[in-house]
Design an enzyme around this catalytic site. Structure first.
Site, PDB file in Angstrom:
ATOM      1  N   LYS A 184       0.832  -1.212   0.000  1.00 59.65           N
ATOM      2  CA  LYS A 184       0.000   0.000   0.000  1.00 59.65           C
ATOM      3  C   LYS A 184       0.867   1.263   0.000  1.00 59.65           C
ATOM      4  O   LYS A 184       0.592   2.204  -0.737  1.00 59.65           O
ATOM      5  CB  LYS A 184      -0.937   0.027   1.228  1.00 59.65           C
ATOM      6  N   ARG A 193      11.390  -6.444   5.551  1.00 58.07           N
ATOM      7  CA  ARG A 193      11.204  -5.010   5.255  1.00 58.07           C
ATOM      8  C   ARG A 193      12.053  -4.129   6.166  1.00 58.07           C
ATOM      9  O   ARG A 193      12.045  -4.277   7.381  1.00 58.07           O
ATOM     10  CB  ARG A 193       9.725  -4.652   5.432  1.00 58.07           C
TER      11      ARG A 193
END
Ligand code: AMP
Length: 215
Positions: A13, A127
């Site tokens: 997103k 991440r």
């Protein structure tokens, strides 16, 4: 353009929001970013949000809705906005509807990015992002040239505290239980667009761009 960007944690997103902002000049409202900023500044909001975030739980609706309502009332949102990570519960979706109705607005597209669960876990656990410019990397898929250092600005790369172990599992569970019912909600409102997010991020954006241009 009044857009809601949906999808589980790790769906991409934030990356798509960056592309969309650049292409359509929309104000980007990420509730996760707002909470992280409040936590790092040690504000009252940050203190309240931190315990929920660390546990991978949702911050209470009342608090979250108040923040978004205030942000959407600002002038820069009147011509359109991109909500990222909100709504995450049916109560939030209903509140958003009411808030927008007051000024004759509504959600025009709910873009749902879906990615298989095993890929999400791999993405989240690898991440890392720059402390300074927030550029996101992945230690397996898109590593920086020099480990721990941002290619763009030389800043330090760090892992989000909620991208670790149990918290990741909780966040995915919370998504399944509390947020995924919203897909039905927006489908019924005839504004849901499903996108396969398990592809190169540019390909994903190409599809999103076509949808937004057709609105
Ligand atoms: P995100 O960066 O969108 O993954 O959000 C990080 C964390 O912030 C979430 O795991 C929640 O604890 C909190 N958060 C973000 N958006 C919301 C929301 N709409 N409702 C409740 N909590 C939220």
């Amino acid at each position: 353009m009044n857009i809601v960007l949906m999808g589980p944690p790790g769906a991409g997103k934030g990356t798509q929001a960056d592309f969309m902002k650049a292409e359509f000049s929309l104000p980007h409202i990420s509730t996760g970013d707002i909470f992280r900023e409040a936590v790092s500044q040690g504000t009252e909001l940050g203190k309240k949000a931190q315990e929920y975030m660390n546990a991978g739980k949702l911050v209470p609706d009342e608090l979250t809705i108040a923040i978004v309502e205030e942000r959407l009332a600002r002038k820069d949102c009147l011509q359109g906005f991109l909500l990222d990570g909100f709504p995450r519960t049916t109560v939030q979706a209903e509140a958003l509807k009411r808030v927008l109705q007051k000024t004759g607005r509504k959600v025009e597209a709910a873009i749902n990015i879906s990615v298989p669960q095993d890929i999400l876990i791999a993405r989240l656990s690898g991440r890392i992002s720059c402390k300074e410019c927030k550029t996101v990397y992945n230690t397996s898929y898109s590593p920086p040239t020099r480990p721990g250092i941002c290619d763009k600005c030389g800043g330090e790369l760090i892992q989000r505290s909620d991208d670790r172990g149990e918290t990741v599992k909780n966040r995915l569970l919370v998504y399944q239980e509390q947020t995924s019912p919203l897909l039905d909600y927006y489908d019924k409102h005839k504004v849901l667009y499903n996108i396969d997010g398990n592809r190169d991020s540019r390909e994903v954006f190409y599809e999103i761009k076509e949808i937004l241009q057709g609105l």
